[in-house]
Design an enzyme around this catalytic site. Sequence first.
Site, PDB file in Angstrom:
ATOM      1  N   LYS A  26     -10.148   8.562  20.083  1.00 52.07           N
ATOM      2  CA  LYS A  26      -9.980   8.984  18.489  1.00 52.07           C
ATOM      3  C   LYS A  26      -9.758   7.553  17.554  1.00 52.07           C
ATOM      4  O   LYS A  26      -9.311   6.494  18.150  1.00 52.07           O
ATOM      5  CB  LYS A  26      -9.307   9.613  18.229  1.00 52.07           C
ATOM      6  CG  LYS A  26      -8.168   9.301  18.538  1.00 52.07           C
ATOM      7  CD  LYS A  26      -6.661  10.556  18.257  1.00 52.07           C
ATOM      8  CE  LYS A  26      -5.424  10.282  18.419  1.00 52.07           C
ATOM      9  NZ  LYS A  26      -4.482  10.983  19.416  1.00 52.07           N
ATOM     10  N   TYR A  79       6.367 -16.574  -0.554  1.00 54.34           N
ATOM     11  CA  TYR A  79       6.773 -15.961  -1.748  1.00 54.34           C
ATOM     12  C   TYR A  79       7.849 -14.623  -1.406  1.00 54.34           C
ATOM     13  O   TYR A  79       8.723 -14.488  -0.741  1.00 54.34           O
ATOM     14  CB  TYR A  79       5.772 -14.262  -1.518  1.00 54.34           C
ATOM     15  CG  TYR A  79       3.979 -14.555  -2.056  1.00 54.34           C
ATOM     16  CD1 TYR A  79       3.876 -15.085  -3.685  1.00 54.34           C
ATOM     17  CD2 TYR A  79       2.924 -14.532  -1.718  1.00 54.34           C
ATOM     18  CE1 TYR A  79       2.601 -15.799  -3.913  1.00 54.34           C
ATOM     19  CE2 TYR A  79       2.235 -14.610  -1.747  1.00 54.34           C
ATOM     20  CZ  TYR A  79       1.699 -14.990  -2.839  1.00 54.34           C
ATOM     21  OH  TYR A  79       0.413 -15.502  -3.315  1.00 54.34           O
TER      22      TYR A  79
END
Length: 355
Positions: free
Chosen positions: A35, A252
């Site tokens: 899947k 950051y």
Amino acid sequence: MPRPIVARIHPDAVRHNLQLVRQKTPDSRVWAVVKANAYGHGIERIYPALAEADGIALLDLDEAVRVRELGWKKPVLLLEGIFTPADVAIADEYGLTVAVHCTEQLDLLCAAQVKQPIPINLKMNSGMNRLGFRPDVFRAAWERARSSASIGEITLMSHFASADDGDVDWQVDRFDAATSEIPGPRSLANSAAVLWHPRTHRNWVRPGIVLYGGSPSGLSRHVADIPLRASMSLTSQIIGTQTLSLQETVGYGRIFAANEPMRIGVVACGYADGYPRHAPTGTPIAVDGTLTRVVGRVSMDMLTVDLTPCPKAHVGSQVELWGDQVKIDDVAQASGTIGYELMCALARRVPVEVH
Ligand SMILES: *Cc1c(COP(=O)(O)O)cnc(C)c1O
């Protein structure tokens, strides 16, 4: 030149892991669970490695059709079954096996005109409380399925809530009690149950993550003694270096500060490639074969690594984000998730090679 990032898919590793499942479950047939596009690997890329499986299990009708178009003649199982009358027609046309977990799906199947009776996996909710008929109504659902002309062989199926931490007996006992008078093949085991609960193996097993070399519990130490091979690696290169002086920060948010002068490397891989943004300082990563750590915040296209253990590293040095050396489960664990999610989240923009 494209960015140096590349994912490598190893069908041989899947073949090897499938053989290992076979050895652990010699009396069971094996559904290879593919899947989510084979847990992010690409069904077509690993398809040749599945030849020894007895069936292929997935969720999307599109994926089921793709598998048939690749030439797969053995069973294909839709793990969530069908949703509309049109789905029943496609299941009929492509000879799919479908999970049936609720009355509405039984209604759809019973109302359909089919060329051949559709084999089903009748699903019991034995305690997961997601999909399935409760034990007290399971027999009635089975009777109804059995008397329907559009339904073929009925396999009895259930799914475990916590096979990875040892707790399956309560579900197996419920399942066995409610099915003791019902004939037909049984299918219970996911990867964790394949590895750790022989009692659950029965007629069919449904391994997913172990085929890709991941740990069903999310913890690499739980499979340390099992010779699984990683079927996906993610590599890139250092594209820049910086030398930080004491107390300088990187990236950051300035969440990492150097507590002594140090060199850092900038890697061409960020969260837009599928690397987890939540990977904290300390997440394992390898530079030219030397284990080191991520430092500072992962940004969209880049992340930064501590080059202290690898002073010779330079622009162009090879970086393994995950693969043989850096376990995907260890990156995932540091980031508060599991290897499954990282595999599935590999971004489309990452070039993929098959080796
Ligand atoms: C995904 C899935 C599996 C495989 O689970 P793994 O933990 O990856 O082995 C098995 N059965 C069902 C019903 C599933 O949805």
